[in-house]
Design a protein around this motif. Structure first.
Motif, PDB file in Angstrom:
ATOM      1  N   PHE A  14     -42.894  -3.940  87.656  1.00  0.00           N
ATOM      2  CA  PHE A  14     -43.091  -2.497  87.548  1.00  0.00           C
ATOM      3  C   PHE A  14     -43.055  -2.047  86.091  1.00  0.00           C
ATOM      4  CE2 PHE A  14     -41.008   1.680  87.184  1.00  0.00           C
ATOM      5  CZ  PHE A  14     -42.047   2.461  87.650  1.00  0.00           C
ATOM      6  N   VAL A  15     -42.051  -2.492  85.343  1.00  0.00           N
ATOM      7  CA  VAL A  15     -41.914  -2.080  83.946  1.00  0.00           C
ATOM      8  C   VAL A  15     -43.071  -2.612  83.105  1.00  0.00           C
ATOM      9  CG1 VAL A  15     -40.477  -2.344  81.884  1.00  0.00           C
ATOM     10  CG2 VAL A  15     -39.415  -1.781  84.061  1.00  0.00           C
ATOM     11  N   LEU A  16     -43.380  -3.886  83.245  1.00  0.00           N
ATOM     12  CA  LEU A  16     -44.480  -4.465  82.470  1.00  0.00           C
ATOM     13  C   LEU A  16     -45.826  -3.856  82.866  1.00  0.00           C
ATOM     14  CD1 LEU A  16     -43.411  -8.205  82.342  1.00  0.00           C
ATOM     15  CD2 LEU A  16     -43.300  -6.509  80.504  1.00  0.00           C
ATOM     16  N   GLY A  17     -46.014  -3.575  84.139  1.00  0.00           N
ATOM     17  CA  GLY A  17     -47.246  -2.928  84.587  1.00  0.00           C
ATOM     18  C   GLY A  17     -47.381  -1.527  84.017  1.00  0.00           C
ATOM     19  N   SER A  18     -46.293  -0.785  83.971  1.00  0.00           N
ATOM     20  CA  SER A  18     -46.326   0.561  83.392  1.00  0.00           C
ATOM     21  C   SER A  18     -46.631   0.506  81.901  1.00  0.00           C
ATOM     22  CB  SER A  18     -44.991   1.269  83.623  1.00  0.00           C
ATOM     23  OG  SER A  18     -44.759   1.426  84.993  1.00  0.00           O
ATOM     24  N   ILE A  19     -46.018  -0.428  81.213  1.00  0.00           N
ATOM     25  CA  ILE A  19     -46.298  -0.589  79.778  1.00  0.00           C
ATOM     26  C   ILE A  19     -47.759  -1.007  79.575  1.00  0.00           C
ATOM     27  CG2 ILE A  19     -45.771  -1.995  77.749  1.00  0.00           C
ATOM     28  CD1 ILE A  19     -42.844  -2.021  78.730  1.00  0.00           C
ATOM     29  N   GLY A  20     -48.231  -1.918  80.410  1.00  0.00           N
ATOM     30  CA  GLY A  20     -49.624  -2.352  80.324  1.00  0.00           C
ATOM     31  C   GLY A  20     -50.601  -1.204  80.550  1.00  0.00           C
ATOM     32  N   LEU A  21     -50.301  -0.341  81.525  1.00  0.00           N
ATOM     33  CA  LEU A  21     -51.156   0.821  81.763  1.00  0.00           C
ATOM     34  C   LEU A  21     -51.150   1.752  80.557  1.00  0.00           C
ATOM     35  CD1 LEU A  21     -50.338   1.680  85.468  1.00  0.00           C
ATOM     36  CD2 LEU A  21     -52.541   0.981  84.558  1.00  0.00           C
ATOM     37  N   GLY A  22     -49.991   1.939  79.950  1.00  0.00           N
ATOM     38  CA  GLY A  22     -49.897   2.781  78.758  1.00  0.00           C
ATOM     39  C   GLY A  22     -50.739   2.238  77.618  1.00  0.00           C
ATOM     40  N   ILE A  23     -50.657   0.949  77.384  1.00  0.00           N
ATOM     41  CA  ILE A  23     -51.448   0.317  76.322  1.00  0.00           C
ATOM     42  C   ILE A  23     -52.938   0.424  76.628  1.00  0.00           C
ATOM     43  CG2 ILE A  23     -51.977  -1.902  75.237  1.00  0.00           C
ATOM     44  CD1 ILE A  23     -48.969  -2.575  75.551  1.00  0.00           C
ATOM     45  N   TYR A  24     -53.307   0.193  77.881  1.00  0.00           N
ATOM     46  CA  TYR A  24     -54.715   0.290  78.283  1.00  0.00           C
ATOM     47  C   TYR A  24     -55.269   1.687  78.005  1.00  0.00           C
ATOM     48  CZ  TYR A  24     -58.729   0.732  81.395  1.00  0.00           C
ATOM     49  OH  TYR A  24     -59.969   0.987  81.918  1.00  0.00           O
ATOM     50  N   PHE A  25     -54.538   2.721  78.454  1.00  0.00           N
ATOM     51  CA  PHE A  25     -55.010   4.082  78.242  1.00  0.00           C
ATOM     52  C   PHE A  25     -55.011   4.457  76.764  1.00  0.00           C
ATOM     53  CE2 PHE A  25     -54.244   4.871  82.792  1.00  0.00           C
ATOM     54  CZ  PHE A  25     -55.482   5.418  83.082  1.00  0.00           C
ATOM     55  N   TYR A  26     -54.069   3.940  75.993  1.00  0.00           N
ATOM     56  CA  TYR A  26     -54.050   4.223  74.566  1.00  0.00           C
ATOM     57  C   TYR A  26     -55.333   3.722  73.903  1.00  0.00           C
ATOM     58  CZ  TYR A  26     -52.960   3.918  69.640  1.00  0.00           C
ATOM     59  OH  TYR A  26     -53.010   4.021  68.280  1.00  0.00           O
ATOM     60  N   PHE A  27     -55.720   2.494  74.211  1.00  0.00           N
ATOM     61  CA  PHE A  27     -56.937   1.950  73.606  1.00  0.00           C
ATOM     62  C   PHE A  27     -58.195   2.628  74.143  1.00  0.00           C
ATOM     63  CE2 PHE A  27     -54.160  -1.693  72.520  1.00  0.00           C
ATOM     64  CZ  PHE A  27     -54.360  -1.646  71.150  1.00  0.00           C
ATOM     65  N   LYS A  28     -58.196   3.024  75.398  1.00  0.00           N
ATOM     66  CA  LYS A  28     -59.340   3.755  75.946  1.00  0.00           C
ATOM     67  C   LYS A  28     -59.473   5.119  75.274  1.00  0.00           C
ATOM     68  CE  LYS A  28     -61.543   2.616  79.390  1.00  0.00           C
ATOM     69  NZ  LYS A  28     -62.879   2.043  79.465  1.00  0.00           N
ATOM     70  N   MET A  29     -58.337   5.793  75.032  1.00  0.00           N
ATOM     71  CA  MET A  29     -58.374   7.106  74.388  1.00  0.00           C
ATOM     72  C   MET A  29     -58.749   6.993  72.918  1.00  0.00           C
ATOM     73  SD  MET A  29     -55.193   9.235  75.992  1.00  0.00           S
ATOM     74  CE  MET A  29     -53.995   8.037  75.470  1.00  0.00           C
ATOM     75  N   ALA A  30     -58.358   5.911  72.272  1.00  0.00           N
ATOM     76  CA  ALA A  30     -58.657   5.746  70.854  1.00  0.00           C
ATOM     77  C   ALA A  30     -60.165   5.643  70.615  1.00  0.00           C
ATOM     78  CB  ALA A  30     -57.954   4.511  70.311  1.00  0.00           C
ATOM     79  N   LYS A  31     -60.922   5.204  71.616  1.00  0.00           N
ATOM     80  CA  LYS A  31     -62.370   5.056  71.465  1.00  0.00           C
ATOM     81  C   LYS A  31     -63.115   6.384  71.661  1.00  0.00           C
ATOM     82  CE  LYS A  31     -62.480   0.239  72.846  1.00  0.00           C
ATOM     83  NZ  LYS A  31     -62.959  -0.733  73.818  1.00  0.00           N
ATOM     84  N   LEU A  32     -62.454   7.378  72.265  1.00  0.00           N
ATOM     85  CA  LEU A  32     -63.105   8.669  72.495  1.00  0.00           C
ATOM     86  C   LEU A  32     -63.117   9.480  71.210  1.00  0.00           C
ATOM     87  CD1 LEU A  32     -61.507   9.598  75.922  1.00  0.00           C
ATOM     88  CD2 LEU A  32     -63.785   8.686  75.513  1.00  0.00           C
ATOM     89  N   ALA A  33     -64.162  10.271  71.047  1.00  0.00           N
ATOM     90  CA  ALA A  33     -64.285  11.069  69.828  1.00  0.00           C
ATOM     91  C   ALA A  33     -64.306  12.556  70.160  1.00  0.00           C
ATOM     92  CB  ALA A  33     -65.569  10.689  69.104  1.00  0.00           C
ATOM     93  N   GLY A  34     -63.877  13.354  69.211  1.00  0.00           N
ATOM     94  CA  GLY A  34     -63.979  14.805  69.313  1.00  0.00           C
ATOM     95  C   GLY A  34     -63.106  15.422  70.376  1.00  0.00           C
ATOM     96  N   VAL A  35     -63.674  16.389  71.089  1.00  0.00           N
ATOM     97  CA  VAL A  35     -62.940  17.144  72.096  1.00  0.00           C
ATOM     98  C   VAL A  35     -62.533  16.253  73.267  1.00  0.00           C
ATOM     99  CG1 VAL A  35     -63.063  19.119  73.661  1.00  0.00           C
ATOM    100  CG2 VAL A  35     -64.151  19.245  71.426  1.00  0.00           C
ATOM    101  N   ALA A  36     -63.350  15.267  73.602  1.00  0.00           N
ATOM    102  CA  ALA A  36     -63.022  14.354  74.700  1.00  0.00           C
ATOM    103  C   ALA A  36     -61.738  13.596  74.387  1.00  0.00           C
ATOM    104  CB  ALA A  36     -64.162  13.380  74.944  1.00  0.00           C
ATOM    105  N   GLY A  37     -61.581  13.194  73.130  1.00  0.00           N
ATOM    106  CA  GLY A  37     -60.361  12.500  72.726  1.00  0.00           C
ATOM    107  C   GLY A  37     -59.143  13.395  72.844  1.00  0.00           C
ATOM    108  N   LEU A  38     -59.288  14.664  72.449  1.00  0.00           N
ATOM    109  CA  LEU A  38     -58.181  15.613  72.549  1.00  0.00           C
ATOM    110  C   LEU A  38     -57.821  15.863  74.009  1.00  0.00           C
ATOM    111  CD1 LEU A  38     -56.248  17.533  71.156  1.00  0.00           C
ATOM    112  CD2 LEU A  38     -58.049  19.277  71.245  1.00  0.00           C
TER     113      LEU A  38
END
Length: 81
Positions: A14-38
């Motif tokens: 559970f803990v590792l999966g939650s951390i993994g999801l956080g890392i996944y979303f962080y990298f997905k959000m880092a690729k978005l630009a402009g208002v979509a990123g915000l």
């Protein structure tokens, strides 16, 4: 002791999966630009919370199924003996 070990494994998943999801979303959000990123940054905590709760529920269901199988398997072996 065996139940504690299984509980700790479920907790670790559970803990590792939650951390993994956080890392996944962080990298997905880092690729978005402009208002979509915000927008992604604003909505990210809610998405992570929902996924963490769902992952926790699945871990809990898996643990309960394991306990039930373990209990009935133990009862079966006591009847056979």
């Amino acid at each position: 002791m065996k139940i504690l070990k299984i509980f700790l494994w479920h907790l670790a998943v559970f803990v590792l999966g939650s951390i993994g999801l956080g890392i996944y979303f962080y990298f997905k959000m880092a690729k978005l630009a402009g208002v979509a990123g915000l927008g992604a940054i604003i909505i990210a905590p809610a998405i992570l919370l929902i996924y963490a709760v769902i992952l926790g529920i699945l871990c809990l269901v898996s643990f309960i199924i394991w306990l039930a199988v373990s209990y009935f398997r133990g009862r079966l072996w006591n009847v056979v003996k």
